[in-house]
Design an enzyme around this catalytic site. Sequence first.
Site, PDB file in Angstrom:
ATOM      1  CB  CYS A 116      27.144 115.763 118.063  1.00  0.00           C
ATOM      2  SG  CYS A 116      26.999 114.707 116.650  1.00  0.00           S
ATOM      3  CG  HIS A 279      30.433 118.143 117.547  1.00  0.00           C
ATOM      4  ND1 HIS A 279      31.176 116.984 117.673  1.00  0.00           N
ATOM      5  CD2 HIS A 279      29.486 117.873 116.616  1.00  0.00           C
ATOM      6  CE1 HIS A 279      30.687 116.065 116.852  1.00  0.00           C
ATOM      7  NE2 HIS A 279      29.664 116.581 116.196  1.00  0.00           N
ATOM      8  CG  ASN A 309      31.365 114.001 113.730  1.00  0.00           C
ATOM      9  OD1 ASN A 309      31.460 113.686 114.904  1.00  0.00           O
ATOM     10  ND2 ASN A 309      30.309 114.616 113.231  1.00  0.00           N
TER      11      ASN A 309
HETATM   12  N1  ACO Z   1      31.666 110.927  97.771  1.00  0.00           N
HETATM   13  C1  ACO Z   1      31.257 111.346  96.570  1.00  0.00           C
HETATM   14  N2  ACO Z   1      30.004 111.783  96.333  1.00  0.00           N
HETATM   15  C2  ACO Z   1      29.152 111.770  97.372  1.00  0.00           C
HETATM   16  C3  ACO Z   1      29.527 111.341  98.645  1.00  0.00           C
HETATM   17  C4  ACO Z   1      30.832 110.900  98.825  1.00  0.00           C
HETATM   18  N3  ACO Z   1      31.276 110.475 100.018  1.00  0.00           N
HETATM   19  N4  ACO Z   1      28.450 111.453  99.465  1.00  0.00           N
HETATM   20  C5  ACO Z   1      27.442 111.953  98.724  1.00  0.00           C
HETATM   21  N5  ACO Z   1      27.871 112.130  97.445  1.00  0.00           N
HETATM   22  C6  ACO Z   1      27.115 112.647  96.313  1.00  0.00           C
HETATM   23  C7  ACO Z   1      25.644 112.355  96.416  1.00  0.00           C
HETATM   24  O1  ACO Z   1      25.327 111.083  95.922  1.00  0.00           O
HETATM   25  C8  ACO Z   1      25.052 113.457  95.568  1.00  0.00           C
HETATM   26  O2  ACO Z   1      25.192 113.098  94.221  1.00  0.00           O
HETATM   27  P1  ACO Z   1      24.041 113.509  93.142  1.00  0.00           P
HETATM   28  O3  ACO Z   1      24.028 115.012  93.141  1.00  0.00           O
HETATM   29  O4  ACO Z   1      24.532 112.890  91.882  1.00  0.00           O
HETATM   30  O5  ACO Z   1      22.777 112.930  93.680  1.00  0.00           O
HETATM   31  C9  ACO Z   1      25.996 114.633  95.822  1.00  0.00           C
HETATM   32  O6  ACO Z   1      27.227 114.063  96.307  1.00  0.00           O
HETATM   33  C10 ACO Z   1      25.460 115.581  96.858  1.00  0.00           C
HETATM   34  O7  ACO Z   1      24.991 114.796  97.963  1.00  0.00           O
HETATM   35  P2  ACO Z   1      24.488 115.426  99.266  1.00  0.00           P
HETATM   36  O8  ACO Z   1      24.224 114.357 100.285  1.00  0.00           O
HETATM   37  O9  ACO Z   1      23.354 116.341  98.925  1.00  0.00           O
HETATM   38  O10 ACO Z   1      25.807 116.174  99.655  1.00  0.00           O
HETATM   39  P3  ACO Z   1      25.993 117.522 100.400  1.00  0.00           P
HETATM   40  O11 ACO Z   1      26.465 118.542  99.468  1.00  0.00           O
HETATM   41  O12 ACO Z   1      24.838 117.857 101.279  1.00  0.00           O
HETATM   42  O13 ACO Z   1      27.199 117.107 101.354  1.00  0.00           O
HETATM   43  C11 ACO Z   1      27.531 116.445 103.600  1.00  0.00           C
HETATM   44  C12 ACO Z   1      27.047 116.015 102.253  1.00  0.00           C
HETATM   45  C13 ACO Z   1      29.026 116.671 103.561  1.00  0.00           C
HETATM   46  C14 ACO Z   1      27.215 115.331 104.598  1.00  0.00           C
HETATM   47  C15 ACO Z   1      26.804 117.755 103.970  1.00  0.00           C
HETATM   48  O14 ACO Z   1      25.418 117.638 103.801  1.00  0.00           O
HETATM   49  C16 ACO Z   1      27.071 118.155 105.368  1.00  0.00           C
HETATM   50  O15 ACO Z   1      28.160 118.549 105.718  1.00  0.00           O
HETATM   51  N6  ACO Z   1      26.058 118.118 106.214  1.00  0.00           N
HETATM   52  C17 ACO Z   1      26.211 118.426 107.609  1.00  0.00           C
HETATM   53  C18 ACO Z   1      26.109 117.192 108.299  1.00  0.00           C
HETATM   54  C19 ACO Z   1      27.237 116.954 109.182  1.00  0.00           C
HETATM   55  O16 ACO Z   1      28.191 117.694 109.287  1.00  0.00           O
HETATM   56  N7  ACO Z   1      27.062 115.883 109.845  1.00  0.00           N
HETATM   57  C20 ACO Z   1      27.959 115.507 110.784  1.00  0.00           C
HETATM   58  C21 ACO Z   1      27.533 116.128 111.994  1.00  0.00           C
HETATM   59  S1  ACO Z   1      26.231 115.341 112.621  1.00  0.00           S
HETATM   60  C22 ACO Z   1      26.813 114.793 113.985  1.00  0.00           C
HETATM   61  O17 ACO Z   1      27.896 115.149 114.366  1.00  0.00           O
HETATM   62  C23 ACO Z   1      25.998 113.755 114.646  1.00  0.00           C
END
Ligand code: ACO
Length: 352
Positions: A116, A279, A309
Site C-alpha cells: 500500500c 491511500h 482498495n
Molecule cells: N461479509 C460478511 N461478514 C463478514 C465478512 C464479509 N465480507 N468478512 C468478515 N465477516 C464476518 C466475520 O466472519 C465475523 O463474523 P463473526 O463475528 O460471526 O465471527 C464478523 O464479520 C467480524 O469479522 P472481522 O474480521 O472481525 O471484521 P471487522 O469488523 O474487523 O471488519 C475489516 C473487517 C473491514 C477488514 C476491518 O477489520 C478493517 O477495515 N480492517 C482494516 C484493514 C484494512 O482496511 N485493510 C485494507 C488495508 S490494508 C492494505 O491496504 C494492504
Amino acid sequence: MPRTKIAGIGHHVPENVYTNEDLIKYMDTTNEWIIERTGIEERRFIKKGEDTTTTLAAKASRNACKHAGIEPEEIDFIIFATLSPDYYFPGSGVLLQRELGITKTEIGALDIRNQCTGFIYGLSVADQFIKSGMYKNILLVGAEVHSVGLDFSTKGRNVSVIFGDGAGAVILQPTEQEDQGVLLSELHSDGTHAEQLCVLSPGSHSGMHMPDTDFGLDDEKPIGGYFLSEKILEDGHYHPHMSGKLVFKHAVVKFPEVIKSVLSKMKLSSADLDMFIPHQANLRISQFVQKILGLADDKVYNNIQKYGNTTAASIPIALSEAVQLGKVKRGDLVCLAAFGAGFTWGSTLLRW
Ligand code: ACO
C-alpha cells in the site's frame, strides 16, 4: 538543487464493474456489511485473458506521458510498485519498458514491493534521483491485479471484498520553480507484524516445512517452483491473509502521526492543506484520519467507493481523478499518505 515535480499523471481501471451484489454469488456476504465496514460499493476486475498488471500499468503510463507531453521513449527510469506482479521474477519494470516499446537500454527499471505504501516509497526514491540530477523523466507507476489472487469463497471474504484492480502513473521531472514540487517525504517501517497482512507462499519460508533431503522432493512433492507444494495449496497460503482489526488499529494511529510529522517539519499545519489524498485502504480509516486532522470534506479525495482498495495504485488513481476533476490546482498544497503491509507507512507533501 532542482525540485521534483509531477509533470504528468494518468490512470486506467478495467471496464468490468463488480458490485457488492455480484460478490454475493460467490460468498456469504451482504451489500450492507461491505458498505458499513469499508465504504466500498463496487470495484473493477480485469477481463481474464485481456490484461495483466503490466498492461494496466502501460495504459496508465501512456495517459501520464500524454499529460506530460512526452513520448515513452523519453523516459529514462522506471519505478514500478506492485504486490501483484505478472511473474514471480523478473519484476514488472522491465515488462513495462517492453510494453511501452522503449527499446533504448540506457534506462533503469526498479521494482518496489511495499504494497500500500509502494507509491509513497517510489516517489521518495524518484525524488532523490531527480534532485541529484541523475534522471530527467522518471515514470513511477502503481498497478495491481488482485482479482486473480483473492479467495472469493466465504473463507476469504474479509479480504476479497476489499480489493480491486487498477493502475495509476506519474511522470516526474526536475523543476527550478520554488512554488512547485515535492517538499518532503517521510517513510516508516515496523516488521513486527509482517505476517498479519501477507501472502505466505510461494516464498523461501515455505522451505522451513520441508525435510532437508532431496530438496523436499520425496516428502512434499513440489508442484511448482519456489516452494509451492500440495500442502501449501491445501492450506490456501497463496491467498492474502489479513488480521483486519490489528491493521485498522495501527492504521488510524500511524496515518495521523506521519502526516502531522511532515507538516510540522515544513512548519505547516493541516489547516494549510488544500487536498489530502489518503491511500484508499478503507473509507472508515480515511474518515477517521480526516476527523483527527480537522479537514473539511472538500479537502479530502476518496474514491474507494468505486474502485475498492487498489493497493499501490490507489494514491495515483485518486490523485489523477482529483486533478481531472479540477479539485487539485497549480500551487495547491497536497498531502499523500499511506499505511499497509509490512507494516510500512509514509507521507509526502507537495505543491502541485
Ligand atoms: N461479509 C460478511 N461478514 C463478514 C465478512 C464479509 N465480507 N468478512 C468478515 N465477516 C464476518 C466475520 O466472519 C465475523 O463474523 P463473526 O463475528 O460471526 O465471527 C464478523 O464479520 C467480524 O469479522 P472481522 O474480521 O472481525 O471484521 P471487522 O469488523 O474487523 O471488519 C475489516 C473487517 C473491514 C477488514 C476491518 O477489520 C478493517 O477495515 N480492517 C482494516 C484493514 C484494512 O482496511 N485493510 C485494507 C488495508 S490494508 C492494505 O491496504 C494492504
